[in-house]
Design a protein around this motif. Sequence first.
Motif, PDB file in Angstrom:
ATOM      1  N   TYR A 119       0.826  -1.207   0.000  1.00  0.00           N
ATOM      2  CA  TYR A 119       0.000   0.000   0.000  1.00  0.00           C
ATOM      3  C   TYR A 119       0.858   1.254   0.000  1.00  0.00           C
ATOM      4  CZ  TYR A 119      -3.717   3.304   1.160  1.00  0.00           C
ATOM      5  OH  TYR A 119      -4.612   4.355   1.133  1.00  0.00           O
ATOM      6  N   LEU A 123       1.063   4.257  -2.766  1.00  0.00           N
ATOM      7  CA  LEU A 123       0.957   5.690  -2.484  1.00  0.00           C
ATOM      8  C   LEU A 123       2.166   6.447  -3.018  1.00  0.00           C
ATOM      9  CD1 LEU A 123      -0.495   5.846   1.158  1.00  0.00           C
ATOM     10  CD2 LEU A 123      -1.713   5.830  -1.037  1.00  0.00           C
ATOM     11  N   SER A 139      -5.731   7.514  -3.695  1.00  0.00           N
ATOM     12  CA  SER A 139      -5.381   6.700  -2.529  1.00  0.00           C
ATOM     13  C   SER A 139      -6.610   5.998  -1.953  1.00  0.00           C
ATOM     14  CB  SER A 139      -4.711   7.564  -1.455  1.00  0.00           C
ATOM     15  OG  SER A 139      -5.571   8.601  -1.016  1.00  0.00           O
TER      16      SER A 139
END
Length: 405
Positions: A119, A123, A139
Motif C-alpha cells: 500500500y 501511495l 489513494s
Amino acid sequence: MPAFLTFMKNRYLILLTFLSMYFMSYFFRVSTAVIAPDLINDFKISPKELGLLSSAYFYTFAAAQFFIGPLLDKKGPRIVVFLFGLIASLGAFIFALGQSFTVSLLGRALIGLGVSCAYMGTLKIISIWFEPSKFATLSSTAMAFGNIGALSAAAPLAYLTSIFGWRGSLSFFAFITLTSALAILFFTDDKFKTDKKRVTTINIPYRKILFDKNFLIIAFMEFSWFGSFMAIQGLWGGPYLIENYNLPKTAAGNILSMISIGFILGAPVWGYISDKVLNSRKKVIIIGLSIFLLTFIVLSNIFFEHASALYLIFFIFGLAGGFGVTGYAHVKELFPAEISGTAMSYVNFFAILGAAILQHFIGYAIEYINLENSGHNKFSTSFIICEIFIFISLALYLFVKEKSV
C-alpha cells in the motif's frame, strides 16, 4: 517494441500493476477466515494456535512499517515492491505446501513481511506519477481496490477450495503474487519525475509524535477499529458462521463477502461526509465508532433464526467499518507537513498491530475463557473483547483535538 514500452509506461497502467500487489496483500490478509476449518483439521491445532497463525502475517507486517518508508524514498517503489513481492510469493508457497504448523507459521509471517510495502509503495507511485490534487482520490480508490482482494478471499476462495483444496488454491495465488512482482519489475517505471529537489535532511522529532495526546488517542482508535474489523473479516467471522449457524464454507464465504462490499461502498461515503457534509474528522469517527460498536453488540447478543439476515448484518458491519480510514486524514492534519507522513506511518503500525493482537487474543478467549461452552456463547463472549476496545476508543475520542491551530 518501443510502442509497447510506451504503452506499458502509461501512468494508469503502472498504478494498476502496483495495485495488483496490494490486491494480493488484502487477499492473504483475510484468507484464513474461509480456510480456518481446513487449517484446524490439517494441522490439528487449537483456536489459540489458529489465532497465532493468522496473526503472524500482521506481526511482521507491523514491524516492517518502521523501515518501509525510508526504503521507498531511497530506492524507489519499483525495486522495493518487487523484492518484497518475491518474499511474499515465497512465503505463500511455504504456507500452502508446509506439512507442519511451524513451517506454515513461517510462511504466513513471510507473506506479511513481503506485502508490507504494497500500500505504501502504491501511495509512493501515485505521488510520483500523478498531480497532488489527485492524491486523495487515487489513494482512497487504492484502498477500495484492496478490498476487492478481500472479496476474492471470501466466496471465490471458498469455491476454489471446494474443488482444488486449500493448498492448491493458495499455491495458485502464490503464483499470481510472483507474477505481480515480476510485472512491477519489468513493466513499470518510478523515474517519471524526481523528488531530489524536495529531499532535505529533516531531524524528525519522533517523541513529539509518539507522546502527543491526540496521536495516542487516534492510534488507539485505529488499533481498536482495525483490530476488531480484521478479527471478524480476517479470521473469526468464518468459524463463527460455520460453527454457530452450521453453514458450509461456500455459504459462509458468501456472507463474509458482504463485509468487503460494505467497506468498498462505505469508505468513500465516510470520506465524502467528512470532507463535504460535516467538514469534520472527529464527528465522522465518533459516529462511525458508535455504529461499528452496535454491529458488534448485535453479533454477540442476537442469534438469527434465518441465516439470510446475516447478509445484511455483515454488510452494515463493512459499511460502518469504512469510517476508520478517516483516522489517517485526521492525524495528518494534526502535525506539520514535514512529519505528517511519519505520523501516518506510525498510525498504520498501530492499526496492523491491533489486527495481530486482537485476532490472537480472541483465539485465547475461545480456547480458555469459554472452554466449556460451544456454539453462539463461545463467540459472543469472545467478541466482547472487541466491544470493550471500541467503547474505550469512543470515550477517548471525545477529547481529541479536531485539527491543528
